[in-house]
Design a protein around this motif. Structure first.
Motif, short mmCIF file in Angstrom:
data_model
loop_
_atom_site.label_atom_id
_atom_site.label_comp_id
_atom_site.label_asym_id
_atom_site.label_seq_id
_atom_site.Cartn_x
_atom_site.Cartn_y
_atom_site.Cartn_z
N VAL A 1 0.83 -1.20 0.00
CA VAL A 1 0.00 0.00 0.00
C VAL A 1 0.87 1.25 0.00
CG1 VAL A 1 -1.92 -1.16 1.19
CG2 VAL A 1 -0.14 0.02 2.53
N ASN A 2 0.23 2.38 -0.24
CA ASN A 2 0.91 3.66 -0.16
C ASN A 2 1.11 4.04 1.31
OD1 ASN A 2 1.06 4.43 -3.03
ND2 ASN A 2 -1.17 4.35 -2.91
N PRO A 3 2.02 4.95 1.62
CA PRO A 3 2.22 5.36 3.02
C PRO A 3 0.91 5.81 3.65
CG PRO A 3 3.97 6.23 1.65
CD PRO A 3 2.97 5.63 0.71
N GLY A 4 0.66 5.35 4.86
CA GLY A 4 -0.58 5.71 5.53
C GLY A 4 -1.64 4.66 5.44
N GLY A 5 -1.51 3.73 4.46
CA GLY A 5 -2.51 2.68 4.33
C GLY A 5 -3.91 3.25 4.20
N LEU A 6 -4.86 2.72 4.96
CA LEU A 6 -6.25 3.14 4.86
C LEU A 6 -6.49 4.53 5.43
CD1 LEU A 6 -8.25 -0.13 5.62
CD2 LEU A 6 -7.34 0.71 3.45
N MET B 1 -13.97 5.01 5.83
CA MET B 1 -12.69 4.32 5.74
C MET B 1 -11.76 4.80 6.85
SD MET B 1 -9.90 4.03 2.61
CE MET B 1 -9.52 5.78 2.51
N TYR B 2 -11.68 6.11 7.07
CA TYR B 2 -10.79 6.64 8.09
C TYR B 2 -11.18 6.17 9.49
CZ TYR B 2 -9.31 9.77 4.31
OH TYR B 2 -8.85 10.27 3.12
N GLN B 3 -12.48 6.00 9.70
CA GLN B 3 -12.94 5.51 11.01
C GLN B 3 -12.48 4.08 11.29
OE1 GLN B 3 -17.12 6.18 10.46
NE2 GLN B 3 -17.08 8.22 11.39
#
Length: 367
Positions: free
Chosen positions: A177-182, A335-337
């Motif tokens: 995944v990209n940095p930070g994931g979800l 998603m962020y939650q």
């Protein structure tokens, strides 16, 4: 168009640090300006932000104005603004535009400090947190629909096409995944796939890569079971190694674009509309359809992005789209939650609180 207010500086710093703020971070003058701004969160029925070459026509400002626009790096997604500069479209509007390059958190902080006027960025959790912390930020424009070949790619050990792939297969798999994931909007396709499989994010092993090329290499040599990839890196996946299991994000949402504060939407609205007239005109004239086949446009773009025409043509032309569908706000927050400590928003942000398409609408209508 700059100036500092102590509470605004504090709010921006608090939002960037991810701390809790009080309602004192919303000065009454900013609140009045926000309420006075003409906010439109959904495109009117039948309105298109696209147009014919040369449209919308320039409408020069009565007095020369200037804007500072923050960009995290020079990407093709930023080509409409960068090429508007190259083709002199801002000058036609009697507008000077200066680009400021920095990290997204730093740029959003500068935006909250009123030191820059617009920021190109992904709709990170930081944006939602900043709004709730009192920074009068607005999502004023989208940038593009998802590229057809971007999304989640899985090893052919787990299937050959999306229609036959069971998302529950993701359980226990190692996905690049990209940095930070979800916590990053670019990973929405993976989140959607996890959800479809009835899984929790913790069910999937996510390995972050700051270098997409290194992610592709790990995927090609079998170190990863899957990866979230977009052009031009998708072209480096070896034939037969993978299949596209899910797209980047659906047409019903947007994950990036330009952000401003109510300062631009209020006191300096004419300059904001002029900026988007120039940007929309650049897309309509030079960046519609398969513009990668236009050698003149690609040569100018390569010069602006510091790359070569050949490198740019590895990927397909970008489907530029300035709309921000309302569903984007709820989908991204959901998603962020799912990532503890990422979203500090209560109650949830509503589309009409964050999205304001009035600048791109007025620009498209030639106002």
């Amino acid at each position: 168009m700059s100036g500092n207010h102590p509470l605004r500086l504090l709010c921006a710093a608090v939002a960037a640090a991810g701390l809790v703020a009080t309602s004192a971070c919303a000065p009454s003058s900013q609140q009045d300006q926000a309420s006075a701004a003409k906010q439109v969160s959904v495109l009117p029925a039948g309105l298109s932000l696209a147009g014919k070459p040369g449209a919308p026509a320039p409408k020069p400002l009565g007095q020369r104005a200037s804007l500072k626009v923050g960009i995290p790096s020079k990407l093709e997604l930023e080509a409409p603004a960068l090429l508007a500069q190259t083709y002199g479209e801002f000058s036609k509007e009697n507008l000077d535009v200066t680009f400021v390059t920095d990290t997204v958190p730093n740029l959003l902080t500068l935006l909250g400090q009123n030191k820059i006027d617009l920021v190109y960025a992904g709709a990170q959790a930081l944006v939602f947190n900043a709004l709730r912390h009192g920074v009068p930020i607005r999502w004023v424009s989208g940038v593009a629909s998802a590229a057809p070949d971007s999304g989640v790619y899985m090893s052919t050990k787990y299937g050959t096409k999306a229609a036959d792939f069971d998302p529950a297969t993701l359980k226990g798999k190692n996905i690049g995944v990209n940095p930070g994931g979800l916590a990053a909007p670019s990973e929405y396709g993976l989140y959607e796939l996890i959800t479809k499989g009835g899984l929790k994010p913790s069910d999937v092993r996510m390995t972050p890569f700051s270098d997409p090329a290194a992610m592709v290499q790990a995927f090609n040599n079998g170190s990863l079971d899957g990866a979230t990839l977009g052009p031009p890196f998708t072209a480096s996946v070896k034939p037969g190694v993978a299949f596209q299991a899910d797209g980047g994000y659906p047409d019903t949402m947007q994950i990036a674009g330009y952000f401003a504060t109510t300062e631009l939407l209020g006191a300096h609205r004419d300059a904001g509309v002029a900026f988007f007239r120039a940007v929309e005109r650049t897309v309509n004239t030079h960046l519609s359809g398969d513009y990668h086949q236009d050698t003149e446009v690609m040569t100018k773009m390569a010069q602006q992005l510091g790359t070569t025409v050949e490198t740019l043509r590895i990927a397909p032309s970008v489907p530029f789209d300035f709309n921000v569908p309302a569903q984007s706000v709820a989908s991204l927050q959901k998603m962020y939650q799912s990532v503890p400590g990422t979203l500090q928003v209560d109650p949830p942000v509503k589309p009409e609180e964050l999205i304001d398409l009035s600048l791109v609408i007025d620009a498209a209508q030639g106002k």
